[in-house]
Design an enzyme around this catalytic site. Structure first.
Site, PDB file in Angstrom:
ATOM      1  N   GLN A 624       0.833  -1.198   0.000  1.00 53.35           N
ATOM      2  CA  GLN A 624       0.000   0.000   0.000  1.00 53.35           C
ATOM      3  C   GLN A 624       0.869   1.248   0.000  1.00 53.35           C
ATOM      4  OE1 GLN A 624      -3.721   0.331   0.332  1.00 53.35           O
ATOM      5  NE2 GLN A 624      -3.217  -1.505  -0.796  1.00 53.35           N
ATOM      6  N   LYS A 687      -4.659   1.831  12.052  1.00 54.81           N
ATOM      7  CA  LYS A 687      -5.203   2.985  11.343  1.00 54.81           C
ATOM      8  C   LYS A 687      -5.165   2.713   9.856  1.00 54.81           C
ATOM      9  CE  LYS A 687      -2.480   6.129  13.743  1.00 54.81           C
ATOM     10  NZ  LYS A 687      -2.132   7.338  14.517  1.00 54.81           N
ATOM     11  N   GLU A 691      -3.689   5.457   1.970  1.00 51.08           N
ATOM     12  CA  GLU A 691      -3.589   6.776   1.348  1.00 51.08           C
ATOM     13  C   GLU A 691      -2.415   7.596   1.864  1.00 51.08           C
ATOM     14  OE1 GLU A 691      -8.241   7.510   0.340  1.00 51.08           O
ATOM     15  OE2 GLU A 691      -7.647   7.797   2.402  1.00 51.08           O
TER      16      GLU A 691
END
Ligand SMILES: Cc1cc2nc3c(=O)[nH]c(=O)nc-3n(C[C@H](O)[C@H](O)[C@H](O)COP(=O)(O)OP(=O)(O)OC[C@H]3O[C@@H](n4cnc5c(N)ncnc54)[C@H](O)[C@@H]3O)c2cc1C
Ligand code: SF4
Ligand code: FES
Ligand code: FES
Lengths: 729, 328, 168
Positions: A624, A687, A691
């Site tokens: 990610q 969390k 992004e």
């Protein structure tokens, strides 16, 4: 049975750390990996449905106006053509994320160039595509649609406005000030899988296979669009070929397929062309941002102002939340923040990966670099000096705060030179070399989520939710959490996602997926553990499970004794969301080269250090981050939506001319994950991570360009033409 | 795509016959034509697949040059040992274009004939004189980022987008064309593409029914071959500006400077005056500057593409500096 | 003239509508949906398949143009129970996220390794005449025809490197 947790308090028990299976956090390969690499994972358009007709959307070549007539006969006689539909329920914009209701419908009213106005259905794709081009449509054009965000009076988004202290006074007395305007261009999500849907009716029951991020909201959006009950709809979205915001809400093809399939009494598939995806799905708004910083001699901020102008279509609520992290990232007593929206006629502006920070942070962090230069403070040190103890606007505590660690450790690993900085100190042949850095920040969100976990009598588990895995690794981390809690290896956990016949998940958006669905699974598993503990004659907290057995005791199969047990875990964010500021933090470091003749920039090395709570799977989490960094390169150097000044149409509406980064654009990349437990963020202390990796990275590149060649650019992306124009001398 | 009849000629003569009608178009690799057919920018009613006509060989010519068949793929050409050794500018230009997948299909003839990437040309709902004569030019008042600064006309400011032909222009190669009613004709690459003038719908000199059979390269010369392509990402992007250069320095003076430019005009741009200016002179920044002045003498920007003028000048200087090993 | 295409070893009839792209032929007629459509215009590489040993974009060619040709798709390279080494390496190194570009990446990489072995040059090759290496920069350039919007490039390169080095 169901178990519920509404999180009002920090959860510091860190239960996952005490479990004995030891798989959470491990860099396990994706459980859906083999399906994807062998091409056997079905995406929306690929379900094998018999007798499916093909629909192609017809789009308007005008900016604003009305459809006055559609000559259906102009195509109905073409070979294979089955229908032309201009049903008033057809949607004309993509729904915004979490809209939960129909997006704008009424296809006869055109609000932007390229808006869908009808769908043509034929026996084959070629027939439908040709017919869609041939359809004769008459329009009444409403001239003068505003197209330029700078030419209209903007609307202030009042809930974003902050006026604290006296900024002008702070600017006047400051030892150092920065006052700068920075612009970013529009971006497209450009997920590799185009939007697609296959709709099939059985009596009054509708099943739609579609490419969706949030079936939990999409089902209501579709139901509302069609005027039917959610209970009569099933959405299937097991594999999603990328979303990045573009599939948060339902878009035009889904409703069109459903209406056409009903009308024709046969299944219908509608797949958007790549050009249509560009033209009628979400864009990220362009932004014009004004930043003012006032600091003392040592660079400590006393004044902080960030204004942004963004745009959207009339009637859309979404406004690119540019200031999201600016509210709390740095201190400064005297603050002014303002967000304004210009109403213009381009396609809907909505969420594109990291809405807000993706463009706000690149601007803010260039301004910070300028302040570092003015104040003579090292850029890393400048950030460290300005980390507030509490949210400077709302006086709230942070849930956790890894910025300082990320800055320090990132700098060390990167080999950041904290000596005096001057542009053009290093040259290799035609290339100037330079370094730059920036902070990363991205607000943390969570959403309500349910997951159904069944522990079967054979000692395997099944987890079910309508949650999606859009490449984020959800299948895998869900299996890890369930396996961890229930003490079974990941191979024994079957995860079924992306189907609304299962309980509602949170959907994939705003990076909230993993923490939210993970928490629902966690809650369900805790309840299952209670049951197991009862059977094992111990308490849940004492129950140690590993490899299918109570450690030192009975196997699960024995405990279950032929019975399946199951729980629906229901997680809801509670008051805690209002009592803390929760955000992911990080730091980017970049080394770039800029060609002194051509202005071309190459990113030789990029390092990102990130703190985002518990890492659920080191391998997929790293991916990610890599993805985010790749996007940072796109924001910095290559990506821009170009709109025609005459009619506002998107000119570069394909992947040849909208430049997403290619493999060669991504050179050496390092990711550092600074593990932490955030007790506020979620019951599993995790969390969002999807992004953060692009929230500021572009500024590290921009600052490195400046350091390399002395060109300070105030406009992204920093293409060769712009670099050349900004070169001193 | 409009419906069409798929035809496959078994000889060149047959290919002429099939492609003479207005509504027929030849297809080679298909990487440009099919793209445009899907967009209905091209709407042939007969598609003539010339792929089984041979024309794939790369052979030496009697006078020591090289003849590259029209259907040789870009990959075959770029990896031919003779091309790599003797005409590296050509190999480099091809390799700088598109992707391996596309080059594996793209052919010599198709690459030469590839059409502009002007955004308005490829969008049939926009005005474009090239696609639809008389409809206007969307780019002139619109987004002209990719567009030409040399040799434009009020009707069209499109560029020829390819790379290979820029190298061929620097090499002064010749296009061999088989015509329906006469024998082969040969057209220098430098004259093959046309400027837009009042007839931007014509990209090149080919007449109906004509088939490119080969491209012939002259005998190789000893010189430095460079191809420099400036683009907006590091691969898989069309040129903003490109320069093909074949340059030799002898005894401190430039002995040869054959230059051609991509991204600047409706054709690969070759200006014979550049070579006259440069040959016989000692390389220097001032000289390269003069060459830039000459090259861009008549250049005109259209707002969005103004940058191409300084970019072309700088890229020219960079290439000449590299070719002549001059520090500037 | 034969009117068939050999797909993963089996001869298949070519559809009658000549407009059908090789990509649509594979996906719709043959049900081989492992080959993806990302753009339909040669701009993304998701549709990459191997035809007669060469990788191409199956969207920019017609099925009708391939009679007698032999096509290998992702399904022909490996299966979940018997994956190819590259497929395994992609899983191991997480060379994908959403997976949509992945079959194209793997077909592309499979052919690319053959190209390097055959001495094909690339834009990243410093010496056109020298031996070709599967260096990171060479792989990056040679794989640049396969977009990955998830941004898995770094891992894709790692996965391919592992196989390339194993071969050497
Ligand atoms: C995404 C993308 C990126 C690209 N990037 C680049 C790039 O960076 N640089 C670059 O140079 N190119 C680039 N290209 C273009 C590519 O190189 C061309 O599409 C290709 O060279 C065309 O060759 P083809 O054989 O496929 O032509 P086709 O598509 O088959 O034909 C193109 C035209 O040529 C005509 N034609 C073909 N052969 C003959 C012949 N023998 N005689 C007469 N007429 C003939 C056809 O009738 C047709 O009009 C790119 C293409 C795409 C899709
Ligand atoms: S520049 Fe040429 S190709 Fe482009 S719109 Fe104008 S006329 Fe058409
Ligand atoms: S689908 Fe063929 S290249 Fe994109
Ligand atoms: S894995 Fe999603 S596009 Fe590559």
């Amino acid at each position: 049975m169901s178990a519920h947790l509404k999180q009002d308090e920090p959860v510091t028990s860190n239960r996952l750390d005490g479990m004995k299976q030891g798989i959470v956090g491990q860099p396990l390969s994706r459980v859906d990996g083999l399906a994807k690499v062998t091409g056997t994972a079905p995406y929306a358009a690929e379900y094998k449905i018999d007798n499916v007709a093909e629909g192609v959307l017809v789009t308007a070549p005008i900016t604003r106006g009305e459809v006055t007539s559609i000559d259906k006969d102009s195509v109905l006689s073409m070979p294979g053509v089955l229908a032309v539909l201009d049903d008033e329920r057809l949607t004309t914009r993509a729904a915004q994320g979490t809209a939960n209701e129909a997006p704008k419908q009424d296809p006869a009213t055109v609000c932007y160039w390229g808006q869908p106005i009808a769908v043509v259905v034929a026996e084959t794709f070629e027939q439908a595509r040709d017919a869609a081009k041939h359809l004769k449509v008459e329009y009444r054009v409403h001239e003068g649609a505003p197209l330029d965000p700078h030419q209209v009076a903007p609307e202030e988004q009042e809930d974003e406005t902050v006026n604290q202290g006296d900024l002008d006074a702070a600017m006047a007395r400051a030892a150092h000030t920065v006052d700068v305007e920075i612009a970013t261009e529009g971006h497209a999500s450009a997920a590799m899988e185009p939007h697609a849907a296959i709709a099939e009716w059985r009596d009054d029951k509708l099943t739609v296979y579609a490419s969706l991020q949030m079936p939990n909201y999409n089902i209501a959006e579709l139901a509302d669009s069609l005027g039917m009950e959610e209970s009569n709809i099933r959405l299937v979205s097991r594999y999603v070929g990328g979303g990045f915001g573009s599939k948060l809400g339902i878009s035009e093809e889904t409703v069109a397929a459903a209406i056409a399939a009903r009308e024709l009494g046969q299944p219908v598939r509608v797949v958007m062309s790549r050009q249509q995806v560009f033209q009628c799905i979400m864009r990220r708004s362009e932004t014009t941002q004004k930043l003012r910083l006032a600091s003392d001699e040592e660079g400590k901020l006393d004044g902080f102002a960030h204004h942004a102008l963004v745009s959207n279509l009339p009637g859309e609520e979404f406004a690119e939340p540019v200031l999201q992290s600016s509210h709390f990232l740095y201190g400064g007593e005297n603050r002014q923040l303002k967000l304004e929206v210009a109403r213009i006629h381009r396609m809907t502006a909505g969420s594109v990966r990291a809405p807000g920070e993706a463009v706000g942070m690149p601007a803010l962090e260039v301004a910070m670099d300028m302040l570092a230069e003015k104040s003579g403070v090292d850029p890393v040190e400048l950030r460290l000096r300005n980390i507030p103890d509490r949210n400077p606007e709302e006086d709230l505590p942070f849930s956790s705060h890894k910025l300082a660690d990320c800055l320090r450790q990132g700098a060390e690993k990167f080999g950041w030179d904290s000596g005096p900085r001057k542009p053009r100190q290093q040259r290799e042949g035609e290339w100037w070399i330079g370094t730059g850095m920036a902070s990363a920040a991205r607000v943390h969100n969570v959403g309500e989520a349910k997951a159904h976990v069944t522990l079967k009598s054979d000692g395997t588990a099944v987890v079910q939710s309508d949650m999606t895995d859009i490449g984020t690794g959800t299948y895998t981390i869900v299996a890890q959490i369930a396996g961890e809690m229930l003490g079974i290896p990941i191979e024994k956990v079957l995860v079924e996602l992306g189907d609304t016949k299962h309980p509602r998940g949170p959907g994939s958006g705003g990076s909230w997926g993993a923490a939210s669905i993970g928490s629902a699974v966690y809650v369900a598993c805790e309840a299952l553990r209670e049951k197991l503990a009862h059977r094992a004659g111990t308490s849940e907290t004492e129950l140690d499970l590993r490899d299918g057995s109570v450690v030192g005791g009975n196997s699960l199969v024995e405990l279950l004794d032929g019975e399946d047990i199951s729980e629906v875990g229901h997680y809801e964010p509670g008051e805690i969301a209002d009592s803390h500021t929760a955000s992911g933090f990080g730091a980017f470091f970049a080394k770039v080269r800029v060609n002194r003749f051509t202005g071309e920039t190459r990113v030789d090395h990029m390092l990102g250090a990130f703190g985002f709570g518990r890492v659920l799977n080191e391998k997929t989490a790293r991916s990610q981050c890599l993805g985010g960094i790749t996007w940072s390169i796109g924001v910095a150097l290559t990506e821009a939506l170009l709109f025609d000044p005459v009619d506002g149409h998107l000119v570069n509406c394909d992947l040849a001319e909208y430049h997403v980064p290619v493999n060669r654009d991504v050179q050496d990349v390092d990711v550092m994950m600074m593990e932490e437990r955030d007790p506020v963020a979620s019951p599993i202390q995790a969390k969002g991570i999807g992004e953060l990796g692009m929230c500021g990275g572009a500024a590290a590149i921009a600052n490195a360009i400046y350091n390399a060649c002395g060109a300070r650019l105030f406009q992204y992306p920093m293409t060769p033409d712009r670099v050349l124009a900004a070169l001193p001398d | 795509m409009r419906p069409f009849a798929f035809q496959r000629p078994d000889s060149l003569a047959h290919a002429h016959e099939l492609t003479v009608p207005e509504d027929a178009t030849a297809v080679a690799g298909g990487t440009n034509l099919l793209d445009l057919m899907k967009l209905q920018v091209e709407t042939p009613e007969r598609l003539v697949d010339i792929n089984r006509l041979g024309m794939t060989e790369i052979q030496e010519t009697a006078d020591g040059g090289l003849r590259i068949g029209a259907l040789a793929t870009n990959t075959a050409t770029a990896n031919d040992d003779r091309v790599r050794a003797d005409y590296p500018v050509l190999a480099r230009a091809i390799l700088a274009g598109a992707t391996q997948q596309l080059r594996n299909r793209a052919t010599t003839g198709g690459n030469l004939c590839q059409r502009t990437r002007c955004y308005y040309f490829t969008n049939i709902d926009q005005p474009c004189n090239k696609r639809e004569p008389g409809s206007g030019c969307g780019a002139i008042d619109g987004i002209a980022h990719l567009h030409a600064v040399l040799g434009t006309s009020p009707s069209c400011i499109a560029t020829y987008p390819g790379d290979m032909a820029v190298a061929l222009s620097a090499l002064d190669a010749t296009v061999e064309i088989a015509s329906p009613d006469s024998d082969e004709r040969s057209v220098p690459v430098r004259d093959f593409h046309l400027l837009p003038g009042d007839t931007p719908c014509r990209d090149n000199v080919l007449e109906r029914g004509e088939i490119i059979t080969a491209v012939t390269l002259p005998r190789p010369v000893k010189a430095k071959h460079l191809y420099r392509k400036v683009r907006e990402r590091s691969s898989y992007a069309f040129a903003l500006v490109s320069v093909a250069a074949i340059v030799a320095v002898e005894d401190g003076v430039i002995a040869r400077a054959d230059l051609a430019f991509g991204g600047l005009a409706h054709k690969p741009w070759h200006d014979a005056r550049l070579s006259e200016l440069l040959v016989g002179e000692a390389p220097s920044a001032a000289l390269f500057d003069k060459a830039g002045d000459l090259l861009l003498e008549g250049a005109r920007g259209y707002g969005e593409n103004d940058f191409k003028i300084p970019l072309a000048r700088r890229t020219l200087a960079a290439v000449m500096a590299e070719a002549t090993e001059t520090e500037i | 003239m034969s009117k068939t295409i050999t797909v993963n070893g089996t001869e298949r009839p070519i559809p009658s509508d000549p407009r059908v792209s090789l990509l649509d032929f594979l996906r719709e007629n043959e049900g081989l949906t492992g080959t993806k459509k990302g753009c339909d215009h040669g701009q993304c590489g998701a549709c990459t398949v191997i035809v007669n040993g060469m990788r191409i974009n199956s969207c920019l060619t017609l099925a009708a143009m391939h009679d007698g040709d032999s096509v290998t798709t992702i399904e022909g390279l490996g299966t979940p129970t018997s994956p190819s080494p590259l497929q395994v390496a992609f899983v191991e190194h997480d060379g994908f996220q959403c997976g949509y570009c992945t079959p194209g990446q793997i077909c592309s990489a499979t052919a690319m390794l053959d190209e390097i072995a055959a001495g094909f040059a690339s834009d990243a090759s410093e010496d056109l005449l020298g031996e070709m290496q599967a260096s990171p920069e060479e792989i990056r350039e040679r794989m640049s025809g396969n977009l990955c919007r998830c941004g898995a490039y770094a891992n894709i390169v790692t996965a391919i490197r592992e196989i390339a080095q194993g071969d050497a």
